[in-house]
Design an enzyme around this catalytic site. Structure first.
Site, PDB file in Angstrom:
ATOM      1  N   ALA A 155       0.905  -1.153   0.000  1.00  0.00           N
ATOM      2  CA  ALA A 155       0.000   0.000   0.000  1.00  0.00           C
ATOM      3  C   ALA A 155       0.943   1.201   0.000  1.00  0.00           C
ATOM      4  O   ALA A 155       1.408   1.635   1.053  1.00  0.00           O
ATOM      5  CB  ALA A 155      -0.902  -0.004   1.220  1.00  0.00           C
ATOM      6  N   PRO A 156       1.285   1.712  -1.179  1.00  0.00           N
ATOM      7  CA  PRO A 156       2.474   2.553  -1.349  1.00  0.00           C
ATOM      8  C   PRO A 156       2.366   3.985  -0.825  1.00  0.00           C
ATOM      9  O   PRO A 156       2.264   4.948  -1.606  1.00  0.00           O
ATOM     10  CB  PRO A 156       2.671   2.542  -2.870  1.00  0.00           C
ATOM     11  CG  PRO A 156       1.283   2.410  -3.416  1.00  0.00           C
ATOM     12  CD  PRO A 156       0.562   1.506  -2.444  1.00  0.00           C
ATOM     13  N   CYS A 157       2.450   4.138   0.484  1.00  0.00           N
ATOM     14  CA  CYS A 157       2.409   5.477   1.066  1.00  0.00           C
ATOM     15  C   CYS A 157       3.635   6.297   0.659  1.00  0.00           C
ATOM     16  O   CYS A 157       3.621   7.530   0.763  1.00  0.00           O
ATOM     17  CB  CYS A 157       2.281   5.401   2.585  1.00  0.00           C
ATOM     18  SG  CYS A 157       3.430   4.276   3.394  1.00  0.00           S
ATOM     19  N   HIS A 158       4.689   5.623   0.175  1.00  0.00           N
ATOM     20  CA  HIS A 158       5.873   6.363  -0.279  1.00  0.00           C
ATOM     21  C   HIS A 158       5.582   7.162  -1.541  1.00  0.00           C
ATOM     22  O   HIS A 158       6.333   8.072  -1.892  1.00  0.00           O
ATOM     23  CB  HIS A 158       7.046   5.402  -0.527  1.00  0.00           C
ATOM     24  CG  HIS A 158       6.788   4.367  -1.584  1.00  0.00           C
ATOM     25  ND1 HIS A 158       6.143   3.175  -1.307  1.00  0.00           N
ATOM     26  CD2 HIS A 158       7.073   4.341  -2.913  1.00  0.00           C
ATOM     27  CE1 HIS A 158       6.066   2.457  -2.420  1.00  0.00           C
ATOM     28  NE2 HIS A 158       6.615   3.148  -3.405  1.00  0.00           N
TER      29      HIS A 158
END
Length: 219
Positions: A155-158
């Site tokens: 879940a790419p919060c980056h």
């Protein structure tokens, strides 16, 4: 804290899963496995329903609260997650296909679901995520939910950055954020990374600056 679980065997808290609260089954024991990666040792956590968390090597124990954990290197979800993460770091995978079992409030889960829709190689601002989840004025709340995202990388919060294109705080550290964006072709300018790191509570050392420059140059 269960024996052998290290820093990630947190005391289970009773939380309710509706109206801004979460609930956990006191009898539930989730499985975990550790894996080496280019951004440090990751701790992967899964339930029978899917992947619950990907935690950073120096993750704050208060950021993602879990119950008792047991190591299980043969857990089918964890085996698949390790495989897909290795492919991702090798540049062979752009999209993940593992089942997720996110634990959080309704609003948090909306934000985390929005993260999964950000394509590989693209970024979004906090304001854009707020619009996507139907709460355009809740930019700060989106930022808080992003910071609590338990399933890092997948879940790419980056991929969430400031509206001015500036890198912002990241649970795995700004060097890791820059590395992941570089891996995906979104090359952050070294000055942007360094300026962001200067605003963190931990003072920058010269070795940190050199590490950032080398990291960006080598991506």
């Amino acid at each position: 804290m269960a024996s052998g679980c290290g820093a990630f065997c947190y005391v289970l808290e009773n939380m309710k899963m509706r109206e801004g609260k979460t609930t956990e089954n006191a009898a539930e024991v989730m499985s975990f496995v550790k894996m080496k990666s280019p951004v440090g040792e990751l701790t992967l956590v899964a339930s029978d329903k899917g992947l619950v968390a990907i935690l950073w090597e120096n993750d704050d124990p208060k950021r993602v609260r879990l119950g008792a954990l047991k190591e299980d290197k043969q857990h089918p979800v964890l085996v698949e997650v390790v495989k897909q993460l290795r492919e991702y770091f090798a540049g062979e995978r752009k999209k993940f296909s593992v089942k997720l079992d996110s634990r959080g409030t309704e609003f948090q889960r909306k934000v985390w679901a929005a993260l999964v829709t950000i394509p590989f190689g693209e970024t979004r601002s906090y304001a854009q995520i707020a619009e996507q989840v139907g709460s355009p004025k809740a930019v700060r709340a989106v930022g808080a939910a992003n910071g609590r995202n338990p399933i890092s990388i997948i879940a790419p919060c980056h991929r969430v950055i400031g509206s001015n294109g500036k890198l912002t705080g990241f649970a795995g550290g700004l060097e890791a954020k820059a590395f992941l964006l570089g891996l995906e072709g979104r090359q952050p300018h070294e000055d942007a990374v360094i300026e962001a790191m200067k605003e963190t509570p931990t003072p920058l050392m010269e070795s940190d600056l050199l590490g950032v420059r080398d990291l960006i140059k080598n991506r």
